[in-house]
Scaffold this active site. Structure first.
Site, PDB file in Angstrom:
ATOM      1  N   HIS A  60       0.846  -1.194   0.000  1.00  0.00           N
ATOM      2  CA  HIS A  60       0.000   0.000   0.000  1.00  0.00           C
ATOM      3  C   HIS A  60       0.880   1.241   0.000  1.00  0.00           C
ATOM      4  CE1 HIS A  60       0.638  -0.122   4.422  1.00  0.00           C
ATOM      5  NE2 HIS A  60       0.185   1.129   4.456  1.00  0.00           N
ATOM      6  N   HIS A  62       0.781   5.730   0.911  1.00  0.00           N
ATOM      7  CA  HIS A  62       0.119   6.920   1.437  1.00  0.00           C
ATOM      8  C   HIS A  62       0.763   8.122   0.778  1.00  0.00           C
ATOM      9  CE1 HIS A  62      -1.688   4.686   4.771  1.00  0.00           C
ATOM     10  NE2 HIS A  62      -0.496   4.180   5.049  1.00  0.00           N
ATOM     11  N   TYR A 148      11.751   4.208   0.515  1.00  0.00           N
ATOM     12  CA  TYR A 148      10.690   4.647  -0.400  1.00  0.00           C
ATOM     13  C   TYR A 148       9.780   5.668   0.274  1.00  0.00           C
ATOM     14  CZ  TYR A 148      12.437   0.194  -2.043  1.00  0.00           C
ATOM     15  OH  TYR A 148      13.260  -0.838  -2.412  1.00  0.00           O
TER      16      TYR A 148
END
Length: 179
Positions: A60, A62, A148
């Site tokens: 996932h 954000h 990342y």
């Protein structure tokens, strides 16, 4: 089908959470980080927006985006990012019958979480949440260990020290200001 009400304000700043369809044991996003970056760059070029903060985790991501002053269309941007990434990934993921019937891949969850950033405090809290997320999920012990993340840009810009939220005891109150 439910009609979701989403905030759509031109020029606004939004926090997003976008999930892969398969969450357990999936490392697709970090294994294909260069591809994801290429797709995001292309969409940004064709449909400009600013990435204020971002973290990509294995399954996932954000981010916080600010849209141009005359534009509220984040929906198209996300559709292009998800489709552009999916088209370049070799098929092989598990797909439900409903996805197969619709001609969909099984890479992304259909929906995503969006939150309109309301003020500076709300912005800072969401940036902190983004940068803290790899630690929260147990991928690293310290924020600066996750590659990342826009955290490294914040450090280069002098917004956060490189050891921000990096206490060895792991104590950290999300929502505290970086500097």
């Amino acid at each position: 089908m439910t009609n979701y009400r989403r905030a759509k304000i031109a020029g606004a700043t939004y926090f997003f959470t976008v999930n892969c369809a398969q969450r357990q044991g999936n490392h697709m996003l970090v294994e294909n980080i260069d591809l994801l970056r290429q797709v995001v760059r292309k969409v940004k070029k064709d449909h400009p927006f600013t990435i204020d903060a971002m973290v990509v985790l294995p399954e996932h991501l954000h981010c916080i985006w600010t849209l141009p002053h005359d534009d509220a269309n984040y929906k198209t941007r996300w559709a292009l990012i998800k489709a552009g990434f999916s088209r370049r990934i070799e098929p092989g993921e598990n797909c439900s019958e409903s996805r197969i019937k619709r001609g969909e891949r099984g890479i992304w969850q259909r929906r995503y979480w969006e939150h309109l950033i309301r003020d500076d405090l709300d912005f800072r809290r969401h940036v902190d949440y983004i940068h803290w997320n790899p630690v929260k999920h147990g991928w690293v012990d310290r924020v600066n260990q996750w590659p990342y993340s826009s955290f490294h840009t914040y450090v280069k810009q002098g917004i956060c020290p490189s050891d921000w939220a990096g206490a060895p005891d792991g104590l950290f109150a999300v929502g505290e200001r970086c500097n």
